[in-house]
Design a protein around this motif. Structure first.
Motif, short mmCIF file in Angstrom:
data_model
loop_
_atom_site.label_atom_id
_atom_site.label_comp_id
_atom_site.label_asym_id
_atom_site.label_seq_id
_atom_site.Cartn_x
_atom_site.Cartn_y
_atom_site.Cartn_z
N LYS B 38 0.70 -1.30 -0.02
CA LYS B 38 0.09 -0.04 0.10
C LYS B 38 0.84 1.48 0.03
O LYS B 38 0.54 2.33 -0.33
CB LYS B 38 -0.92 0.02 1.09
CG LYS B 38 -0.38 0.22 2.50
CD LYS B 38 -1.54 0.23 3.61
CE LYS B 38 -0.87 0.12 4.84
NZ LYS B 38 -0.13 1.34 5.27
N PHE B 210 -2.60 -4.54 9.35
CA PHE B 210 -4.00 -4.26 8.75
C PHE B 210 -4.50 -5.83 8.46
O PHE B 210 -5.23 -5.79 7.73
CB PHE B 210 -3.85 -3.42 7.70
CG PHE B 210 -3.41 -1.92 8.14
CD1 PHE B 210 -4.20 -1.19 8.63
CD2 PHE B 210 -2.28 -1.77 8.06
CE1 PHE B 210 -4.15 -0.09 9.15
CE2 PHE B 210 -1.80 -0.47 8.41
CZ PHE B 210 -2.62 0.36 8.92
N ASP B 212 -5.79 -7.91 9.97
CA ASP B 212 -7.32 -8.40 10.74
C ASP B 212 -8.47 -7.65 9.52
O ASP B 212 -9.35 -8.29 9.13
CB ASP B 212 -7.25 -7.48 12.10
CG ASP B 212 -7.25 -6.34 12.13
OD1 ASP B 212 -6.67 -5.73 11.21
OD2 ASP B 212 -7.35 -5.62 13.26
N THR B 213 -8.26 -6.12 9.02
CA THR B 213 -9.46 -5.66 8.34
C THR B 213 -9.09 -6.55 6.90
O THR B 213 -10.23 -6.67 6.30
CB THR B 213 -9.11 -4.29 8.02
OG1 THR B 213 -7.61 -3.93 7.91
CG2 THR B 213 -9.60 -3.40 9.21
N LEU B 214 -8.00 -6.81 6.51
CA LEU B 214 -7.85 -7.50 4.98
C LEU B 214 -8.44 -8.99 5.23
O LEU B 214 -9.23 -9.31 4.47
CB LEU B 214 -6.56 -7.71 4.90
CG LEU B 214 -6.26 -7.73 3.31
CD1 LEU B 214 -6.44 -6.43 2.88
CD2 LEU B 214 -4.60 -8.30 3.02
N LYS B 280 -3.45 2.69 14.30
CA LYS B 280 -2.40 1.80 13.65
C LYS B 280 -1.34 2.69 12.84
O LYS B 280 -0.48 2.16 12.14
CB LYS B 280 -3.02 0.70 12.61
CG LYS B 280 -3.80 -0.22 13.49
CD LYS B 280 -4.53 -1.39 12.73
CE LYS B 280 -4.98 -2.27 13.69
NZ LYS B 280 -5.63 -3.27 12.71
N GLU B 281 -1.53 4.03 12.72
CA GLU B 281 -0.59 4.81 12.14
C GLU B 281 0.05 5.89 13.02
O GLU B 281 0.59 6.79 12.51
CB GLU B 281 -1.35 5.74 10.86
CG GLU B 281 -1.81 4.54 9.95
CD GLU B 281 -2.43 5.21 8.53
OE1 GLU B 281 -2.71 6.33 8.90
OE2 GLU B 281 -2.37 4.42 7.56
N PRO B 318 2.36 -5.76 15.54
CA PRO B 318 1.04 -6.22 15.45
C PRO B 318 0.79 -7.47 16.30
O PRO B 318 1.10 -8.63 16.04
CB PRO B 318 1.04 -6.75 14.01
CG PRO B 318 2.45 -7.06 13.48
CD PRO B 318 3.34 -6.45 14.52
#
Lengths: 421, 479
Positions: B38, B210, B212-214, B280-281, B318
């Motif tokens: 990303k 990320f 989890d969202t993925l 997360k950022e 993570p």
């Protein structure tokens, strides 16, 4: 590998290096200046404002003009220079100092020299050095980098600017960026008094209505991609008042939080460093603990004015020439920092000649007296209307001041204490 | 670059150290592989900001997958170091006990290390510890020594793995923020935030923070990755406090503690802290946490000085439970989850590459070795590693080696040009590949030079120059 031989190799082609080399030449020694940039002049080349040269040339010059005059003098004296050449290291090989430098033109050059003059200047302290927490967005620059981008490369680093630290470069940049259409939202200084010269506070801040936040600590830099703001916090009676923190929105942060002599080459050579200056310890001849290695200018200690740098460097060049001719002082007296004195440079004096000593006060004081004492006896005192840490002081001590009143007490261990009272 | 019509055998989402190892492993086989990232460059997440350690194999019990992969991965670094171009050194690890009570934990670690088959591990007296590390505090009462532990530059490791994977046919697609996934026939269609699509039969979810969202986007397992922040201080290589080996404190129940790490490139790293955060950022550092680092480090090496600090930074681990999650999804077809890769993820990562390859094989992916797979990449000569004589020879071949752009880390223009030509076109990208801007002046002297070289090499305008892509532009106008 290209090989060269000189009486003296001078590391750095700014005001200090050029002045030292010119003095060496005028005393009949061959001298090579090694400069990493493509032209001589050092940091002066990006200092396009006025205010240089009042002492050295008795006229007000811009940085590049000052550099040009020094360069003309040096070239006339017959110095040689290797520009675009980065010094990799200085070593001792077979009784010589050997300097290795590299450039795209010549590859690695090996220079054998009997004496070396260190004149590498200083670098700016940065965000990490003063440990400002927060995120790490773009838009945080040292003031000197911003100065370079604006004055030489022609780019504006940002539009809404907060300057951290009230050092001279930051003050100069406040004015420079104001002229270029940027908004300076404030200058933040942790100390209760400014770090820069008074004339710069007046001409660069007050004349532009830029707020100066004294006794304020920068406690956060915010922004994900680009800076969005800085949080500043008042310091009251030594206590950081987090309950009174506030944010100044901005897209750019400039840091002007002090300078550090660049002594990595010196350290690797074995030169001993004075923690009070971050520059080498030098004796009455501006010679380091390594015989034949001298230091001058901002690599020795950070100066306020380039005029002082040029003066000091000339002395270093002369001392190096004396050393090359085999002369050395018969005796030296150690200088000791007394009350309210942060450092003295050099740290020894030769009682048989005039000695110029640069020093810095630790305090802000009106009606101060600068005193030199031997065994508690005041040998010289100078009245000063005002002293402050940001303004360098000097005094001279000569045979008259340093003469022993009683020959029976004369000893090598005699110390001269210098104090501000 | 993007292949809209073509179909990939495997799409790996996330180009951190796990994604990179998986991509390189799969590049050995006759497969069409896409590595999706990303950010504008690889290794900009958790893999960028961590301790850079090859662990010693004594901290965790073998009942954990993470311990088994750590032990296997740790042994793979010599070979990778030979084949690839990243700094690595097996300098050893010591754990220092400052109180008698801590010696009990030391003994447990020792026994666990022995059980785990760690070679050369030993318990140390106070005298032995001070012989190994003379800068340790005089309060030292003993400790543990694991000579097999090591140090590695994590981002250079990732860059080199990705370079190797690309050389062997893997497509790297950057600024591809995978957001949606749907099934079309026997394939996955992955859609990025900007609408680009990638079609692949198998998908590896190595999306780090990320993941989890993925996972949810694929209709797969429902788990939550919690970021745990670790803050660090970086100290100048001139510091007098540099140890010979990685120094660990005695671990507590929750953390391996704050370390003192002599990095492969000569600086010293101290940290990390450990604090749970929401965002997360959020890579910001905080005053309170940074203070803890200096305090903790000084209990072990008292001569650590704040004047040696050149920068601070933070990374996010993570976290989801105690162990790694590496498995075929039970809910979504042809999806491998590689999630919750916290410490010792970097150490384990080469083994994770192998492990994921085996999972894919188990799930039906046909693996045929490429006859012409080339494990090696060009080792870029670095001016700082060369003697004056070697550097002279390099300048004769390529004069740009004679222009030293970054004085603090001695980086030549030649190295910067190579990095740009390899696709690293941001100031941070160039920094992590070459170390220019990473030394004591933190770019004060070289940033303008790098901007100039970057504009010259890429044809970028000044307004396109960024620190790390997105809105991190560097200049805001011309005079």
């Amino acid at each position: 590998m290209k090989q060269l031989k000189f009486d003296a190799a001078v590391i750095g082609g700014g005001a200090a290096g050029m002045s030292a080399a010119a003095e060496l030449r005028s005393r009949g020694c061959s001298a090579l200046v090694i400069e990493r940039e493509e032209e001589l002049g050092g940091i002066l080349m990006q200092c396009i404002h006025n205010g240089f040269g009042l002492i050295e040339f008795n006229e007000e010059l811009s940085g590049p003009e000052f550099a040009q005059k020094i360069e003309e003098r040096a070239v006339a004296s017959g110095i040689e220079a290797l520009c675009g050449t980065t010094v990799l290291e200085i070593r001792q090989e077979g009784g010589f100092h050997v300097v290795y430098g590299v450039s795209s033109r010549h590859g690695v050059v090996r220079v054998e020299a009997k004496a070396v003059v260190l004149a590498m200047g200083c670098r700016e302290r940065n965000r990490g050095n003063i440990r400002i927490p927060g995120s790490r967005p773009s838009g945080v620059y040292t003031a000197g980098l911003a100065q370079r981008l604006v004055n030489i490369d022609g780019y504006i680093p940002g539009k809404d600017v907060v300057i951290i630290g009230s050092g001279d470069i930051g003050l100069i940049m406040a004015r420079r960026l104001s002229w270029s259409g940027c908004k300076i939202h404030g200058v933040v200084e942790i100390l209760p008094y400014p770090s820069g010269l008074t004339r710069n506070i007046v001409q660069c801040l007050e004349d532009f209505g830029i707020p100066l936040y004294l006794s304020h600590l920068t406690t956060n830099i915010r922004g994900k991609d680009r800076v969005q703001g800085v949080e500043i916090t008042p310091v009251e009676n030594g206590a950081v008042r987090y309950d009174k923190s506030f944010e100044i929105p901005c897209d750019t942060v400039l840091l002007s939080v002090g300078l550090v002599p660049e002594n990595e080459l010196s350290r690797n050579l074995g030169v001993e460093i004075n923690p009070a200056t971050n520059g080498p310890w030098v004796d009455s001849r501006l010679m380091t603990n390594i015989p034949g290695v001298f230091a001058c200018g901002n690599v020795l200690h950070v100066h306020d004015l380039v005029d002082y740098v040029a003066e000091e460097a000339r002395r270093a060049g002369a001392f190096a020439a004396d050393w090359l001719a085999g002369a050395s002082p018969q005796r030296e007296l150690r200088l000791k920092t007394g009350s309210n004195v942060r450092y003295l440079n050099p740290s020894k004096v030769d009682p048989d000649r005039e000695n110029k000593i640069y020093l810095r006060s630790m305090v802000v004081k009106n009606g101060a007296v600068l005193e030199a004492r031997i065994d508690g006896r005041v040998v010289k005192s100078i009245k000063k209307a005002h002293v402050q840490p940001s303004e360098m002081l000097f005094l001279t001590l000569g045979p008259k001041d340093l003469a022993e009143p009683d020959q029976r007490t004369a000893s090598q261990s005699a110390q001269v204490e210098i104090a501000i009272v | 670059m993007t292949d809209r019509t073509g179909r990939y055998d495997v799409a790996i989402i996330g180009a951190g150290v796990c994604g990179a190892n998986i991509a390189r492993k799969l590049s050995q086989y006759e497969l069409k592989v896409a590595l999706l990232e990303k950010e504008i460059d690889v290794s900009l997440g958790t893999s960028k900001a961590n301790s850079g350690i090859v662990h010693g194999g004594f901290h965790d019990n073998k009942k954990y997958l993470k311990a088994r992969l750590e032990l296997k991965g740790a042994l793979m670094f010599e070979r990778l170091h030979d084949e690839l171009d990243f700094p690595f050194e097996r300098c050893g690890i010591v754990v220092v006990a400052l109180h008698e009570d801590e010696l009990r934990t030391i003994e447990q670690l020792y026994l666990q290390g022995v059980e785990n088959g760690v070679i050369g591990i030993e318990m140390c007296s106070r005298e032995r510890m001070l012989e190994l590390e003379p800068k340790l505090s005089s309060d030292t009462v003993g400790g543990l020594y694991a000579p097999s532990g090591g140090i590695v530059e994590p981002y250079r490791f990732v860059f080199s793995l990705v370079e190797s994977a690309r050389k062997n046919g893997v497509d790297l697609v950057t600024e591809f923020a995978a957001a949606l996934a749907r099934r079309e026939g026997d394939d996955w269609i992955i859609t990025a935030l900007d609408g680009r699509e990638i079609r692949a039969k198998y998908v590896v979810n190595s999306a780090g923070l990320f993941a989890d969202t993925l996972s949810k986007a694929f209709g797969a397992e429902d788990f939550a990755i919690k970021p745990r922040k670790g803050e660090y201080y970086l100290l100048d290589k001139m510091t007098k406090a540099k140890p010979n080996r990685v120094i660990f404190p005695v671990p507590t129940a929750v953390s391996k503690g704050m370390l003192i790490i002599p990095t492969v490139e000569g600086t010293v790293l101290i940290g990390p802290t450990a604090s749970a955060v929401e965002d997360k950022e959020d890579f910001s550092t905080t005053r309170v946490e940074l203070e803890k680092i200096l305090q903790s480090a000084r209990t072990m090496i008292p001569s650590i000085s704040e004047t040696d600090v050149i920068t601070s930074f933070a990374g996010l681990r993570p976290v989801c439970g105690e162990d790694f999650i590496i498995e075929l999804s039970a809910k979504a077809p042809h999806l491998v989850q590689v999630a919750a890769i916290q410490s010792p993820g970097l150490t384990a990562s080469p083994a994770i590459g192998e492990y994921v390859k085996d999972l894919l094989k188990k799930d039906g992916l046909r693996l045929v070795e490429k006859p012409d797979w080339d494990p090696c990449v060009e080792k870029v000569r670095r001016a700082r590693d060369l003697s004056p004589w070697e550097l002279d020879e390099m300048v004769a071949k390529d004069p740009a080696y004679g222009d030293i752009v970054c004085r603090c880390e001695r980086v030549s223009e030649a190295e910067i040009v190579k990095a740009i030509r390899a696709g690293h076109t941001t100031l941070d990208g160039i920094k992590y590949v070459t170390r220019a801007q990473m030394g004591r002046c933190q770019g004060g002297f070289c940033t303008y030079k790098i901007i100039k070289i970057l504009m010259r090499e890429t044809g970028m305008g000044y307004e396109e120059v960024t620190k790390r892509g997105g809105g991190s532009y560097v200049l805001r106008g011309e005079l």
